[in-house]
Structure formats: structure tokens, C-alpha cells
Write an enzyme that holds these catalytic residues in place. Sequence first.
Site, short mmCIF file in Angstrom:
data_model
loop_
_atom_site.label_atom_id
_atom_site.label_comp_id
_atom_site.label_asym_id
_atom_site.label_seq_id
_atom_site.Cartn_x
_atom_site.Cartn_y
_atom_site.Cartn_z
N LYS A 165 -9.59 3.55 0.43
CA LYS A 165 -9.35 3.49 -1.03
C LYS A 165 -10.22 4.50 -1.75
O LYS A 165 -9.80 5.04 -2.77
CB LYS A 165 -9.59 2.08 -1.59
CG LYS A 165 -8.57 1.06 -1.07
CD LYS A 165 -7.69 0.45 -2.14
CE LYS A 165 -6.40 -0.06 -1.53
NZ LYS A 165 -5.82 -1.26 -2.04
N LYS B 30 -0.09 2.06 7.31
CA LYS B 30 0.51 0.73 7.07
C LYS B 30 1.38 0.76 5.81
O LYS B 30 1.11 1.51 4.88
CB LYS B 30 -0.57 -0.35 7.00
CG LYS B 30 -1.06 -0.70 5.64
CD LYS B 30 -2.01 -1.88 5.67
CE LYS B 30 -2.56 -2.08 4.27
NZ LYS B 30 -2.01 -3.16 3.48
N LYS C 46 2.11 -1.76 -0.86
CA LYS C 46 2.85 -1.83 -2.12
C LYS C 46 2.34 -0.85 -3.15
O LYS C 46 3.02 -0.57 -4.13
CB LYS C 46 2.86 -3.26 -2.66
CG LYS C 46 1.52 -3.87 -2.96
CD LYS C 46 1.70 -5.23 -3.61
CE LYS C 46 0.95 -6.35 -2.92
NZ LYS C 46 -0.51 -6.19 -2.94
#
Length: 333
Positions: free
Chosen positions: A114, A196, A199
Site C-alpha cells: 500500500k 491478488k 476491489k
Amino acid sequence: MEKKRILSGIQPSGISTLGNYVGALRNWVKLQVDDRSCFYCVANMHAITVRQNPDELRSRTLDTAAILLACGVDPNRSALFVQSEVHEHAELSWVLNCYTYLGELNRMTQFKDKSSKHSDNINAGLLTYPVLMAADILLYRAHYVPVGEDQKQHLEIARDIAERFNKVYGDVFVIPEPLVPKVGGRIMSLQDPTKKMSKSDPNPASYITVTDEPSAIMKKFKRAVTDSEGRIAYNENQPGVANLLSIYSTFTGMTIEESLAHFDGMGYGTLKTAVAEAVIDGLALVREEFRRIRDDKAYLREVLSRGREQAAEVAARTIADVYGRIGLGAFFD
Ligand code: ATP
Ligand code: LTN
């Protein structure tokens, strides 16, 4: 005998994906049996580690609650609540921060991931994210935590924090265990099968949401990235095909071997259409139920308020115990 407690959470960072459904939500639903007590939260405080528009965040929080209900979370069996509405999550998180080492947090792959994606906003919350997650879990003294594979590392840290705390103050916390599905614990992006499915991916072609229309599901699977081998097999060198096979297996209830036998000698086009059809079927009810529930504000309000009360009752007891043990409370006992 004491009931086993289950807790899990999901961020309202977008409409839940097929990955969320297979990796986590389906298990949340299955775990709702009589000898367990389940707590499921919309982890909206986790979502603000990346910038959110306030109105959108509010709306997505209700979307996520409606999705959980549409997937089969039953408010008569489980406490369904919004994390920010139970203030003990933030309180315990602060305490646990003081029992967590920077070295541990720096190692987290989600933090590394992130912070590279949001290099303009590497805030402290992004680093301490797993501590808030540990607080979510430990607050309910949960025995089991149904999550996808990507969250195993965060569970390890929650266990370490709990053990460290218990060693000093006695048996305060239950040491939680992750429940990760054998197949489908890590569904991959349809556009880059080495990553992966997520969303918050900027490319909507990379994921299927649980509310996607059948035509969109078909289109996205048809465009899914595979390889040039041209042979349906389940191995590391063909991650795109392996991902399609995993999705097919989880939606049909077949094993990987059975799916391989089923597609023996067939081409990628056939596989893609079959996977899309299985997913369209499997998600049809979720999509319908979602629209109905999301439009019923009064029902959502009632469910979330009942869930908040049930959660708050347990959370208040734990935080009083923790504060008492460390000297932050129980001044006149
Ligand atoms: P974001 O993209 O915003 O980081 P996310 O899609 O990774 O979100 P979370 O809300 O962080 O979803 O995760 C909710 C649950 O879904 C967690 O238990 C997580 O492990 C699981 N999960 C997320 N992505 C996948 C995936 N691709 N395959 C299997 N499980 C997944
Ligand atoms: N961090 C999780 C979501 C989450 C969670 C939790 C999962 C927040 N709190 C507590 C299990 C238990 C994620 O999937 N990114």
C-alpha cells in the site's frame, strides 16, 4: 460449554469482489451455526488509511453492510456492525500500539504494498493498520477469524500481540486462529494473475464484483489474461488458467482434479465461458438481494443498530478488563 467466538471484518473500500466472497464472505455465512457466536464488522476505520470522500465512504459502508446481508449474514444469528460505531476498537487499538514493535509492522507485506501504491500519503495509519485489526479481533476474544490468505500475516501479529500482553497481565485475550479456505483463499486479478484480485484496483476489468451484471461478468472472464500454452493445466507457470480453475471449482463444488478432468482436451474459450456461467449462477441471488436490501434504509438502520448494541456489550467488558489490568481504570475498586 462456552461458545466459540468468530470475528471478521471487511473494508468498505468498494463493492466486494469475487475474491472477498470466496476467500472470506462465504465462510462467514457457513460459520453461523448454533454453537458459535459471530461478530462481523464493516471496517470503515481501516478504509481511511487511504483518502476517502466522506459521502462516498458513508454510502459504501451501507453498500458493504447490504452485501454481507445479501450473501447470507443473518442478523438473527450474528452481530453485524460498523467498526466506528463501537468506540472500544479505537481505544484498544491505542493500548495495543504500545505493545507492538515498529520492526514487526515494517515487515508487513500489505504495508509495503500500500505504501508503494500511495507514495504521496504514507501515513502512520497505514503502518499501524494491523494493530487496529488486532484490536478488532482481541476485543471480542475471538477464537477463529475467517479471512483470505493475504490476511494470515496480520493474524500472526495479532496472536503475537495477544501472547505478549497475556504474558505480562494474565489470561486477558484469547489467541485467535485464522480460517482460510483450501481452494480460493487467494483469487487472482483477471488482468494480472500474479497479483491478488482487489476491489481497490484502478482497473475494473481486473475484478468481478458480487453485484456485476451477468453480461459484465461474461465480458470480464472472456478478456481474462491467460497464457500461450494452450493447455488447461493447474500449475505455477499458468497462473491465469489456474485462477480460472480455482474459481470454477469453488463455484461448482468440484475439486481441482475433477475440474481438470472435466475440461480435458478443451480450449481456454470453453473454460472461460464455463467459469463465467458458474459465477453468474452463483452470484445471481446476491445481486438481487443486494438491490432489495440496499434500498431498505429502515431495515439497514435497524440491523446495524442491533449489531452495534450486541458488539458494544462485549467490547465494553473487554476494555474495562484491559484498562483495569494496566492501570488505566479501576481506580477505586
Ligand atoms: P482493498 O482492495 O481495498 O485492499 P480487498 O479487496 O483486499 O480490499 P478487504 O476488505 O481488505 O478486501 O478484505 C476482506 C476479506 O476478503 C479479507 O478476509 C481478505 O483476506 C479477503 N480477500 C480479499 N481479497 C481476496 C482475494 N483476492 N482472494 C481471496 N480472499 C480475498
Ligand atoms: N484488514 C482486513 C479487514 C479487517 C479484518 C478485521 C479482517 C479489518 N478488521 C478483523 C479480520 C478481522 C483486510 O482484509 N484487509
